[in-house]
Motif scaffolding. Structure first.
Motif, PDB file in Angstrom:
ATOM      1  N   PRO A 161     -47.289 -65.319  -9.977  1.00  0.00           N
ATOM      2  CA  PRO A 161     -45.933 -65.310  -9.426  1.00  0.00           C
ATOM      3  C   PRO A 161     -45.259 -66.681  -9.583  1.00  0.00           C
ATOM      4  CG  PRO A 161     -47.514 -64.324  -7.904  1.00  0.00           C
ATOM      5  CD  PRO A 161     -48.308 -65.027  -8.964  1.00  0.00           C
ATOM      6  N   PRO A 162     -43.930 -66.703  -9.484  1.00  0.00           N
ATOM      7  CA  PRO A 162     -43.064 -65.557  -9.215  1.00  0.00           C
ATOM      8  C   PRO A 162     -42.786 -64.754 -10.481  1.00  0.00           C
ATOM      9  CG  PRO A 162     -41.739 -67.529  -9.390  1.00  0.00           C
ATOM     10  CD  PRO A 162     -43.170 -67.973  -9.510  1.00  0.00           C
TER      11      PRO A 162
ATOM     12  N   LEU B 207     -44.295 -63.069  -4.818  1.00  0.00           N
ATOM     13  CA  LEU B 207     -44.415 -64.493  -4.525  1.00  0.00           C
ATOM     14  C   LEU B 207     -45.849 -64.793  -4.102  1.00  0.00           C
ATOM     15  CD1 LEU B 207     -41.174 -65.046  -2.388  1.00  0.00           C
ATOM     16  CD2 LEU B 207     -41.482 -65.487  -4.843  1.00  0.00           C
ATOM     17  N   SER B 208     -46.284 -66.015  -4.351  1.00  0.00           N
ATOM     18  CA  SER B 208     -47.666 -66.415  -4.042  1.00  0.00           C
ATOM     19  C   SER B 208     -47.804 -66.953  -2.621  1.00  0.00           C
ATOM     20  CB  SER B 208     -48.128 -67.523  -5.001  1.00  0.00           C
ATOM     21  OG  SER B 208     -48.288 -67.052  -6.302  1.00  0.00           O
TER      22      SER B 208
ATOM     23  N   LEU C   2     -45.210 -68.593   1.715  1.00  0.00           N
ATOM     24  CA  LEU C   2     -45.023 -68.206   0.322  1.00  0.00           C
ATOM     25  C   LEU C   2     -44.284 -69.317  -0.402  1.00  0.00           C
ATOM     26  CD1 LEU C   2     -43.709 -64.563   0.945  1.00  0.00           C
ATOM     27  CD2 LEU C   2     -46.084 -65.370   0.890  1.00  0.00           C
TER      28      LEU C   2
ATOM     29  N   GLY D   5     -41.409 -70.480  -2.593  1.00  0.00           N
ATOM     30  CA  GLY D   5     -40.107 -69.958  -2.967  1.00  0.00           C
ATOM     31  C   GLY D   5     -39.690 -68.819  -2.055  1.00  0.00           C
ATOM     32  N   GLY D   6     -38.716 -68.041  -2.523  1.00  0.00           N
ATOM     33  CA  GLY D   6     -38.324 -66.849  -1.780  1.00  0.00           C
ATOM     34  C   GLY D   6     -36.877 -66.770  -1.380  1.00  0.00           C
TER      35      GLY D   6
ATOM     36  N   ARG E   1     -50.645 -62.197  -3.155  1.00  0.00           N
ATOM     37  CA  ARG E   1     -49.212 -62.023  -3.402  1.00  0.00           C
ATOM     38  C   ARG E   1     -48.564 -61.193  -2.309  1.00  0.00           C
ATOM     39  NH1 ARG E   1     -49.808 -60.981  -8.929  1.00  0.00           N
ATOM     40  NH2 ARG E   1     -50.821 -59.018  -8.412  1.00  0.00           N
TER      41      ARG E   1
END
Length: 403
Positions: A27-28, A296-297, A309, A311-312, A362
């Motif tokens: 990810p992403p 997302l990780s 997570l 990012g996002g 994830r």
């Protein structure tokens, strides 16, 4: 090209299967569930009846996906959102309408010196001022194809203006006056009309947990469509006395049935319902399958009951609010931390499922809108069952960034 003509796979989408299919990817990244996309594309055709569907490119933002849709019998042409994008798409697509007026001088100059593009691209206008601008930029040119937009908003005695602020052209006499000016001027050929009834097409009429609000919205939408059909029919008739229109376009994902019932409309536009973002979960008369999602990780654990997570903050356009945030769909039982929500660099999530997540796992989310997910990824992986069967580049993946 993806074959979308085959029967749709079993729905609903199994997020655990999608996660397993993409286990080797980091990810992403974004995915499109093939069965869900087929279902949505075919359901759009059912809802539109025999009316052709023009693809709204801003809700797709992948040339290969657009080409796959246009290979289906009832899908014809594209509604783009900027002139540079339209000209780029017109390199491989013969019918591209620009959905919004343009003030891009460089793009207009490029269009003016390309006879091929000028036959494939149709500009949008709703005022004499826009005609004057185009004439001032490229006074010497072959005629530009133009489409005139009609205001499709609703004027309610109780609620006031309902819809979006787009064209100032509302009544048949106004439409006829602008059409007369377009026809009179050298350098323009009037070929179409359009109107976007956003208050019907893009407004969910069955919000969860709000039955009275849903009833009110459906009543307003019914009255709005009845008023619009009468007004649009008169405007189209007035313009047709002055020009031979090739098309009259209307609608969007949420209004396919209603817009297609308007005898003055020759085609409808749709895009968002093909990928089924969560903004379209709240409609009474149709249910698109959630075809697009992103992963997302998990990268840290700040407390035993939550993970963070990377990012996002893929926030959707529109009025700021919780409904513009991505929707967490898998693992189930996760929610945002209220004081952080979805962040540009990190997104903490909390819930029972967070206790069993580990670094490297994830979390899957759905975007509020359709095409905006493609602004964050270079390609979309096509998932069929528990297998990634291919990928398609997004605009970004082809090195293109449009407004």
């Amino acid at each position: 090209m993806i074959d979308l003509s085959l029967p749709a796979a079993h729905l609903p989408v199994g997020w655990a299967e999608v996660d397993k299919a993409t286990a080797e990817l980091d990810p992403p990244f974004g995915t499109v569930h093939l069965g869900a996309l087929r279902h949505n594309a075919q359901d759009m055709v059912r809802r539109a009846g025999h009316t052709p569907i023009r693809v709204a490119s801003k809700s797709i933002r992948s040339r290969e996906l657009i080409a796959s849709l246009l290979a289906l019998p009832q899908y014809r042409g594209v509604l783009a959102y900027t002139l540079p994008e339209a000209m780029w798409l017109a390199g491989t697509i013969e019918d591209v309408v620009v959905g919004y007026p343009t003030a891009d001088r460089a793009a207009l100059a490029e269009l003016a010196v390309s006879p091929e593009l000028a036959t494939r691209v149709t500009l949008m206008v709703d005022s004499v001022e826009q005609l004057d601008f185009i004439d001032s930029v490229v006074p010497h040119r072959e005629p530009f194809r133009v489409c005139m937009e009609l205001d499709s908003s609703y004027r309610s005695r109780l609620l006031g203006h309902v819809g979006v602020w787009r064209s100032p052209i509302r009544q048949a006499p106004e439409a006829a006056a602008l059409a007369r000016e377009i026809v009179r001027r050298p350098g323009f050929t009037l070929v179409g009309m359009m109107g976007y009834e956003a208050q019907i097409a893009g407004l969910g009429n069955a919000p969860r947990g709000k039955p009275l609000m849903g009833r009110l919205l459906r009543t307003v939408q019914k009255r709005s469509m009845a008023e619009l059909i009468e007004r649009r029919t008169a405007a189209v008739a007035a313009v047709r006395e002055l020009a031979e229109l090739e098309f009259v376009n209307g609608g969007g994902t949420g209004s396919l049935e209603a817009t297609a019932s308007d005898p003055s409309v020759t085609e409808v536009t749709a895009g968002s319902g093909l990928l089924g973002p969560h903004l379209f979960d709240n409609y009474a008369h149709f249910t698109p399958a959630p075809a697009a999602a992103f992963a997302l990780s998990v990268v840290r654990r700040p407390a035993p009951d939550r993970v963070t997570l990377l990012g996002g903050g893929w926030i959707a356009s529109g009025p700021p609010g919780p409904d513009r945030l991505p929707q967490i769909v898998w693992p189930t039982g996760l929610s945002y931390v209220a004081r952080e929500a979805a962040g540009e660099v990190q997104t903490p999530v909390v819930g029972a499922a967070a206790r069993s997540l580990r670094v490297g796992d994830r979390v899957w989310l759905r975007h509020t809108k359709a095409g905006e997910i493609c602004e964050h990824v270079d390609e979309l992986y096509i998932v069929d069952g528990q297998t990634v069967v291919g990928s398609v580049p997004t605009y970004r993946g082809e090195g293109k960034v449009f407004l």
